[in-house]
Design an enzyme around this catalytic site. Structure first.
Site, PDB file in Angstrom:
ATOM      1  N   ASP A   1      -7.078  -2.971   3.062  1.00 35.20           N
ATOM      2  CA  ASP A   1      -5.996  -3.916   2.776  1.00 35.20           C
ATOM      3  C   ASP A   1      -6.277  -5.313   3.323  1.00 35.20           C
ATOM      4  O   ASP A   1      -5.577  -6.264   2.970  1.00 35.20           O
ATOM      5  CB  ASP A   1      -4.678  -3.410   3.381  1.00 35.20           C
ATOM      6  CG  ASP A   1      -4.268  -2.053   2.832  1.00 35.20           C
ATOM      7  OD1 ASP A   1      -4.290  -1.904   1.599  1.00 35.20           O
ATOM      8  OD2 ASP A   1      -3.941  -1.158   3.621  1.00 35.20           O
TER       9      ASP A   1
ATOM     10  N   ASP B   1       0.859  -1.178   0.000  1.00 34.81           N
ATOM     11  CA  ASP B   1       0.000   0.000   0.000  1.00 34.81           C
ATOM     12  C   ASP B   1       0.901   1.237   0.000  1.00 34.81           C
ATOM     13  O   ASP B   1       2.118   1.123   0.211  1.00 34.81           O
ATOM     14  CB  ASP B   1      -0.893  -0.029   1.244  1.00 34.81           C
ATOM     15  CG  ASP B   1      -1.874   1.135   1.291  1.00 34.81           C
ATOM     16  OD1 ASP B   1      -2.417   1.479   0.227  1.00 34.81           O
ATOM     17  OD2 ASP B   1      -2.080   1.688   2.379  1.00 34.81           O
TER      18      ASP B   1
ATOM     19  N   ASP C   1      -2.014  -0.920   5.815  1.00 36.95           N
ATOM     20  CA  ASP C   1      -2.312  -0.366   7.137  1.00 36.95           C
ATOM     21  C   ASP C   1      -3.768   0.040   7.292  1.00 36.95           C
ATOM     22  O   ASP C   1      -4.127   0.675   8.273  1.00 36.95           O
ATOM     23  CB  ASP C   1      -1.433   0.855   7.410  1.00 36.95           C
ATOM     24  CG  ASP C   1      -1.864   2.069   6.591  1.00 36.95           C
ATOM     25  OD1 ASP C   1      -2.387   1.873   5.485  1.00 36.95           O
ATOM     26  OD2 ASP C   1      -1.678   3.203   7.058  1.00 36.95           O
TER      27      ASP C   1
END
Length: 722
Positions: free
Chosen positions: A689, A386, A685
């Protein structure tokens, strides 16, 4: 004791539940088990009999505006309990010694040692005959002690790390202030503020909120989320906020919650062995079987030869003590073969290697949830990461703004006067859209201003305060009718408020390409609404792209005035007036570029998958060294619309996937694993995700700014999904 549902014959004022005198003096008039039965049983009739939510508020002696008083917390914990769950007591060192002795290989060795001592004494006498057996016993003791010490120390470390993992905080109203407290310090009567991604920390009732959608799959197993509102106000501990926001009243804590009862009913789970340990145990057993086979074969051959010789010498009926010693020596040879074959140091080597790997990860400030991650990580061939909060610091600041037809740089306090003069005509409406269309709060703590909320909203609120705005004053000006919180599908947040001059006003903020399409006007330098021409749309789009090319996250802020004839409490999706385009900077973490280069040099492909604008994603990827000249940057929607064959063709070249939904990230990871045989590691995070983290071979949940779905830690949490 009867439940709250068995009250059909109850006379008015009759109370089947008894409270202590201290509880009554403190103002409580409802028993904890009665509260628990109402919440867990979703007993809406019992709730109404108590006067609804406001009746419960009175009976637990709490004000909605003031919240729980700090001085009142001890008596609440004494009467209603602590928000803690019964946990398995920590194991003693001797328990680990006993567990180490249960290993099949060690049991075989112990049998061999006993037999070796017996045979040795019989053949070689005391004490020389004990040498081999005692040597085996010393080896067994060494293996057991080292294994037990390693496991015991590991258990203590995990206990400390688990304590760190449990440092989860929620926002509550106490003593008229909004503040953060640990979920384990919650008490009955606390007013808790929930937002998207949060875990519900206790059982309770919904008081107010907007579009609150709860994922109860952890309790019910049903994947369909549940809408929670005034007529269906029950919230259960352990569930997740999937969408929306709300305020809840805590009514049940600890083991009285539905989650606590579920934990009580569950039997303790045994710890699984890692794949490496399973393989090593299998090898030890196979070697042991082979050794036993050859030992039996050797003893049989020697014994048969001895018997054949006696038959040939016509001595088959003539037996002496010498013959017995010879056979005993043959048996000793067989035992020696077994002892030599069984690898007494194999399990010790496995334990030490895993413990060493775990220790190195801990030195890098990582928590290992599954030890198998230590093994699998070394085989990773692809990393899907990410951007926000993982590659970047996740502390955002407004870096640039387009307003009143011109772009301006924002450089903190030094640019305050310039900004104030340049945007004077639009400053009022700008502060309104910043302060009224937000789920965050500006609070004063010890004379200092702090902001509770997401990083993006924190940047906007800091910018509003920089311009001299008063958060509380602007919020008091209007009454909020409806809020549509930000989520990963809409990519915008909207709010409907009262217009100061009559009617209503809608504010909207979100992804630039989405909000700009909703606008047909913009605010000029005089603060007037002007028709948005195609040429101006093109100019604003160029500004957005220029911001994005500088690795800025862009947001559009807009508003729309609505007259009274409009449909009540419906937030429109078009006809807005554009106020500003803001560019928010999220700096790359120090060391990221070097880490990416190290991965590439090791043959590991690094891909960035983010929900950000394509230009922003490409700029950050280039800055990190992820996007190369022959690499492909693609949008999630384009990837989603491809056929399976097209996906297989482009995936090897994909280095950046922007504006991706959770499903797109999940599909990418699944295809890499299933179709290309990659060992995939995923770092992230946020709640979006989670599906990809679960699908990956290795999930690295960055807990610095993560949500409870990813175990929010002050450290990084590393876990293997296998």
């Amino acid at each position: 004791m009867h439940g709250a549902g068995d009250r059909s014959n109850e006379k008015p004022g009759q109370d089947e539940y008894k409270l202590s005198e201290d509880a009554r003096i403190a103002g409580f008039s409802i028993y904890p088990d009665e509260l628990a039965s109402i919440t867990c049983g979703h007993d809406i009739q019992a709730l109404k009999m108590h006067g609804g939510i406001h009746g419960i508020l009175r009976k637990v002696s709490v004000s909605l505006d003031e919240g729980v008083k700090d001085s009142n917390i001890p008596i609440r914990q004494n009467v209603y309990g602590l928000n803690r769950y019964t946990e398995k007591p920590p194991g003693t060192f001797f328990m680990f010694v006993w567990e180490a002795l249960q290993d099949l290989t060690l049991i075989i060795l112990m049998v061999c040692a006993v037999v070796s001592i017996g045979v040795g004494i019989a053949t070689e006498g005391w004490p020389k005959g004990m040498d081999d057996g005692v040597g085996i016993l010393i080896s067994i003791v060494l293996v057991v002690v080292v294994t037990a010490i390693s496991d015991y120390r590991q258990a203590l470390q995990f206990k400390d790390l688990d304590r760190e993992k449990k440092k989860i905080f929620v926002q509550v109203t106490r003593d008229k202030k909004r503040q953060k407290v640990s979920i384990y310090d919650l008490v009955v009567g606390d007013i808790v503020h929930l937002s998207i991604g949060d875990q519900v920390p206790a059982d309770g009732f919904f008081i107010s909120g907007y579009s609150l959608l709860i994922d109860e799959s952890s309790l019910s197993g049903e994947s369909e989320p549940v809408n929670v509102y005034e007529e269906k106000p029950f919230l259960l501990s352990g569930t997740k906020v999937q969408d929306g926001s709300g305020i809840m009243l805590v009514t049940t804590v600890g083991m009285r919650t539905k989650w606590g009862k579920l934990m009580t009913a569950l039997s303790e789970e045994e710890e699984d062995e890692t794949p490496l340990q399973v393989k090593l145990n299998g090898v030890a057993i196979i070697i042991g079987k082979i050794g036993l086979t050859f030992a039996v074969l050797t003893f049989s051959v020697l014994a048969v030869r001895f018997l054949v010789e006696k038959i040939l010498n016509n001595e088959i009926t003539d037996w002496s003590s010498t013959d017995a010693v010879i056979l005993l020596n043959y048996f000793a040879i067989a035992v020696t073969i077994i002892v030599v074959a069984v690898p007494e140091g194999l399990l010790l080597a496995a334990t030490l290697s895993l413990a060493f790997a775990m220790k190195k990860l801990m030195n890098d400030r990582a928590l290992v949830r599954h030890l198998s991650a230590c093994e699998t990580m070394g085989s990773a061939s692809c990393i899907c990461t990410d951007k926000t909060g993982t590659l970047t610091t996740n502390h955002m600041v407004v870096n640039k703004i387009w307003i009143c037809g011109k772009p301006l740089d924002v450089k903190g306090n030094e640019s305050k006067e310039i900004l104030s003069s340049e945007i004077s005509g639009a400053s009022s409406i700008l502060l309104q859209v910043i302060f009224q269309n937000t789920s965050s709060e500006v609070v004063m703590e010890d004379g200092k201003t702090s902001i509770l909320g997401t990083p993006t909203e924190l940047a906007l609120l800091e910018f509003g305060l920089l311009l001299g705005g008063d958060f509380d004053a602007v919020r008091r000006e209007v009454n909020i009718h409806k809020v549509e919180p930000f989520n990963f599908v809409r990519k915008k947040m909207s709010v409907l408020v009262d217009h100061p001059h009559g009617g209503k006003r809608a504010f909207c903020k979100g992804a630039s390409e989405i909000v700009l399409r909703m606008c047909n006007k913009f605010i000029d330098f005089n603060g007037e609404s002007v028709i948005l021409s195609l040429e101006q749309v093109k100019n604003i789009t160029d500004v957005i792209n220029s911001f994005a090319s500088e690795a800025l996250r862009t947001l559009c802020l807009a508003f729309k005035n609505i007259d009274d004839s409009s449909i009540e409490n419906e937030i429109p999706d078009d006809g807005y007036t554009l106020i500003a385009v803001v560019g928010i900077k999220d700096p790359v973490r120090p060391g990221v570029k070097d880490a990416v280069q190290t991965c590439l040099a090791a043959g590991i492909t690094v891909r960035m998958v983010t929900g950000d604008n394509l230009n922003t994603a490409k700029a950050i990827a280039k800055e990190c060294g992820i996007l190369t000249e022959d690499g492909l940057a693609i949008e999630g929607q384009e990837f989603h619309n491809m056929s399976p064959e097209q996906k297989k063709a482009v995936i090897p070249r994909i280095q950046v996937m922007a504006q991706s939904l959770p499903l797109d990230k999940h599909t990418l990871v699944k295809t890499l694993r299933d179709e290309f045989g990659e060992v995939v590691a995923v770092t992230g995070d946020g709640t979006n995700d989670a599906p990809a983290l679960h699908e990956a071979d290795i999930g690295l949940a960055m807990g610095i700014a993560g949500t409870e779905d990813l175990l929010p830690l002050r450290l990084c949490n590393c876990f293997g999904s296998t």
